[in-house]
Design an enzyme around this catalytic site. Structure first.
Site, PDB file in Angstrom:
ATOM      1  N   PRO A 216       5.455  37.671  13.958  1.00 25.76           N
ATOM      2  CA  PRO A 216       5.768  39.072  14.286  1.00 25.76           C
ATOM      3  C   PRO A 216       6.615  39.174  15.555  1.00 25.76           C
ATOM      4  O   PRO A 216       6.355  38.497  16.545  1.00 25.76           O
ATOM      5  CB  PRO A 216       4.394  39.706  14.510  1.00 25.76           C
ATOM      6  CG  PRO A 216       3.398  38.741  13.982  1.00 25.76           C
ATOM      7  CD  PRO A 216       4.032  37.391  14.016  1.00 25.76           C
ATOM      8  N   GLU A 217       7.652  39.996  15.500  1.00 29.45           N
ATOM      9  CA  GLU A 217       8.500  40.262  16.657  1.00 29.45           C
ATOM     10  C   GLU A 217       8.380  41.753  16.996  1.00 29.45           C
ATOM     11  O   GLU A 217       7.552  42.453  16.432  1.00 29.45           O
ATOM     12  CB  GLU A 217       9.950  39.852  16.349  1.00 29.45           C
ATOM     13  CG  GLU A 217      10.066  38.372  15.960  1.00 29.45           C
ATOM     14  CD  GLU A 217      11.493  37.942  15.617  1.00 29.45           C
ATOM     15  OE1 GLU A 217      12.437  38.573  16.106  1.00 29.45           O
ATOM     16  OE2 GLU A 217      11.637  36.967  14.850  1.00 29.45           O
TER      17      GLU A 217
END
Ligand code: ZN
Length: 285
Positions: free
Chosen positions: A2-3
């Site tokens: 996840p960013e």
């Protein structure tokens, strides 16, 4: 992994479905997920507290905790970093059994549960009461500005670029420069800016830096609007377990050999700073 867009989507879910509730009980079964403090300390700091606000900086999330009853305002926060494979999931009664790799369960006052699931166990949770004047965890002070919360200052980016003999990819991945961009969005930003990820940032001209600054904001905002990218491994889902849709808009990431959306030439893949990098040799210079 996840960013920023995925973490922001989880944050919005927390704000919508969890903020305002109180924690009735907390169960820590995976001690690797709570490693900065003893799990008993985390549980004691959370039990009975109301979840007051959900905030984010880069890839870090935190929930402000308030006393129940007469509230003197948040005095501590629960910080979460999802790292490689962490998920925060909200489940409502009737509760399905926790899936494998559920390491922490927060039982809320409406009988629903918030669950921290993390197969690779690089993610973590901790409680801290050391906050800066803006209410951010002091431990995050080394992070650079958040491109969506703080904006991207093209002039400052130009100054940083001029002084650094690193690739564009390395600059974008450096959380001390900008917080929140990882491997996937670095590639997409480079494509949108028409710059090769391997370009030395000290070689960027003023117009190229301006394109880069605009691309950072545009790509991240579009990805947030699409609720993030869920890849085939389905490691990222939102708070209610729903996939994002930005993967349908990827121009280069994970598309080696497929046609460039702009010029139809095959997308190339290389390695930079130990990570994969995807780009179009014709559209990016
Ligand atoms: Zn192209």
């Amino acid at each position: 992994m996840p960013e920023l867009p995925e973490v922001e989507t989880v944050r919005r879910g927390l704000e919508r479905f969890v903020v305002g509730r109180s924690m009735r009980e907390v169960f820590v079964t995976g001690t690797r997920s709570v490693r900065r403090q003893h799990p008993d300390e985390l549980v004691a700091a959370l039990r009975g507290r109301r979840l007051d606000a959900a905030r984010r900086w880069g890839k870090y999330l935190w929930i402000a905790l308030a006393e129940t009853g007469a509230s003197p305002g948040p005095t501590a926060v629960l910080v979460c970093h999802l790292r490689m494979s962490g998920q925060l999931l909200k489940v409502s009664p009737p509760l399905a059994p926790p899936p494998p790799h559920t390491h922490v369960r927060f039982v809320l006052d409406d009988e629903s549960e918030l669950r921290f699931v993390d197969p690779r166990t690089f993610g973590e949770l901790f409680v801290t009461d050391e906050l800066d004047q803006a209410g951010r965890p002091a431990v995050l002070a080394g992070l650079g500005p958040d491109p969506l919360l703080d904006g991207v200052d093209a002039r400052r980016l130009g100054e940083l670029a001029a002084r650094r003999r690193v690739s564009l990819k390395a600059l974008l991945l450096d959380q001390k420069v900008l917080a929140g961009i990882g491997n996937l969005y670095a590639d997409e930003i480079c494509f949108a800016a028409r710059l090769r990820p391997g370009r030395l940032v000290s070689s960027l001209g003023r117009a190229e830096v301006a394109r880069l600054a605009a691309a950072i904001g545009d790509v991240l905002a579009a990805a947030v609007a699409a609720r993030g990218s869920t890849l085939r491994d389905a490691r990222y889902v939102d708070l209610l377990g729903e996939a994002g849709s930005y993967q349908d808009h990827h121009a280069v990431y994970g598309r080696a050999g497929e046609p460039c959306p702009r010029c139809d030439r095959p997308i190339l893949q290389t390695r930079l700073v130990g990570r994969s990098a995807h780009y179009c040799a014709r559209c990016q210079r």
